[in-house]
Design an enzyme around this catalytic site. Structure first.
Site, PDB file in Angstrom:
ATOM      1  N   HIS A 243     -69.403  37.440  47.248  1.00  0.00           N
ATOM      2  CA  HIS A 243     -69.190  38.105  45.951  1.00  0.00           C
ATOM      3  C   HIS A 243     -70.446  38.890  45.516  1.00  0.00           C
ATOM      4  CE1 HIS A 243     -65.658  35.509  45.364  1.00  0.00           C
ATOM      5  NE2 HIS A 243     -66.411  34.452  45.550  1.00  0.00           N
TER       6      HIS A 243
HETATM    7  O1  RIB Z   1     -66.593  34.304  40.904  1.00  0.00           O
HETATM    8  C1  RIB Z   1     -67.718  34.448  41.731  1.00  0.00           C
HETATM    9  C2  RIB Z   1     -68.950  34.603  40.917  1.00  0.00           C
HETATM   10  O2  RIB Z   1     -69.164  33.432  40.132  1.00  0.00           O
HETATM   11  C3  RIB Z   1     -70.227  34.744  41.775  1.00  0.00           C
HETATM   12  O3  RIB Z   1     -71.171  35.488  41.060  1.00  0.00           O
HETATM   13  C4  RIB Z   1     -70.678  33.336  41.920  1.00  0.00           C
HETATM   14  O4  RIB Z   1     -72.077  33.230  42.180  1.00  0.00           O
HETATM   15  C5  RIB Z   1     -70.376  32.802  40.540  1.00  0.00           C
HETATM   16  O5  RIB Z   1     -71.452  33.183  39.674  1.00  0.00           O
END
Ligand code: RIB
Ligand code: CA
Length: 313
Positions: A243
């Site tokens: 992500h």
């Molecule tokens: O949904 C994924 C996000 O939420 C990423 O940034 C992970 O590190 C959490 O912060």
């Protein structure tokens, strides 16, 4: 000339990979790293930032500032089941102790960077948007000087990862997400719609880490073990999503994603829909009034090539 960037992070495992990618990308100059409560408590996020800077032996260190201990209105929800109790897959005990530090204020650092770097500044927000919303509430005129905000968050045409409709960062602080996405600052949203299109498998991490066999490579392999096991236990594949590295990769190369322009509201009062990103893609007006760019496709191969090339340097 490298782009000046500020990274706002809730330093969990994928955040750590994103920090390594950013610090190893010559196209970027990381001027400041601000921490926010999210994956883990904010003090642990700040310690983790220092651990990554120590691990990479960064000599010219960016400003490290600590921010919000909790969301604007909601109580804090953390994700230690995904990122480990230390936020780094429980490897921090095997890393050198972090020197005592006195962090700067995140809001002040964000506003100082907006003032100093202006339209050149890219803010890469890879956690809940609490710090950015607080900075906006404190001095919207200065915040508006920033060139661009790239935020990892939201879920538009795919299910959420925190309940059925919300993505974690925007679920944790929906009020902050709504403020930032409607602030008028140019924003690009990197939602689950694109980050769920890319998975790195455990086998590939093991192969690449053992081939490189450096301290950084082995730490990355150990740090991602629990993160990947979480996905094996909950989604049936021994691997992990990238992500936050994707948000950094877009700061390096905007052409990695294709976006659509639309106004985004974030649900803050829904009993079952807190944190949901709500957009009307069919309404022409919605593409004007405080519209943001939302990424829906990613060049998967080019992103992974960039990620692996720099992660295993
Ligand atoms: O949904 C994924 C996000 O939420 C990423 O940034 C992970 O590190 C959490 O912060
Ligand atoms: Ca994050």
């Amino acid at each position: 000339m490298p782009k000046p960037i500020l990274i706002d992070t809730d330093t969990g495992v994928d955040d750590a990979l994103a920090l390594i990618l950013a610090l190893r990308s010559p196209e970027l100059s990381v001027k400041a790293i601000t921490t926010v409560a999210g994956n883990i408590e904010v003090q642990k996020c700040t310690s983790n930032v220092h651990r990554i800077l120590d691990l990479l032996q960064i000599r010219e260190r960016p400003i490290v500032a600590q921010g919000a201990k909790r969301p604007l209105r909601q109580s804090l929800l953390t994700a230690s089941e995904v990122h480990g109790s230390d936020g780094l897959g429980n490897v921090s005990k095997s890393l050198p102790a972090v020197e005592p530090f006195k962090p700067a204020s995140a809001v002040q650092t964000i506003l100082e960077c907006c003032d100093r770097y202006g339209a050149k500044l890219v803010i890469v927000a890879i956690g809940p948007l609490t710090n950015l919303a607080l900075a906006w509430k404190s001095d919207p005129r200065t915040m508006r000087k920033a060139g661009h905000v790239i935020t990892m968050g939201g879920a538009f045409h795919v299910p959420g990862n925190t309940g059925p409709v919300a993505e974690f960062n925007y679920y944790v602080d929906p009020e902050a997400a709504h403020i930032v996405l409607n602030s008028g600052v140019p924003v690009t949203v990197i939602p689950l719609d694109v980050t769920h299109q890319v998975v790195v498998m455990r086998k590939e991490m093991e192969y690449r880490a053992k081939r490189r066999a450096s301290m950084v490579a082995m730490t990355v392999l150990n740090m991602t073990r629990e993160y990947m096991r979480y996905h094996l236990d909950t989604q049936g594949f021994n691997g992990g999503y990238l992500h936050d590295p994707m948000a950094v990769a877009v700061a390096v190369d905007r052409t990695l994603v294709k976006t659509r322009k639309v106004r985004v509201d974030v649900e803050t009062t829904g009993t079952y829909t807190r944190g949901m990103t709500v957009s009307d893609f069919h309404n022409r007006r919605s593409r004007k009034h405080h519209a943001v760019q939302v990424a829906f496709t990613v060049d998967r191969d080019r992103f992974l090539r960039l990620f692996h090339e720099r992660l295993w340097m």
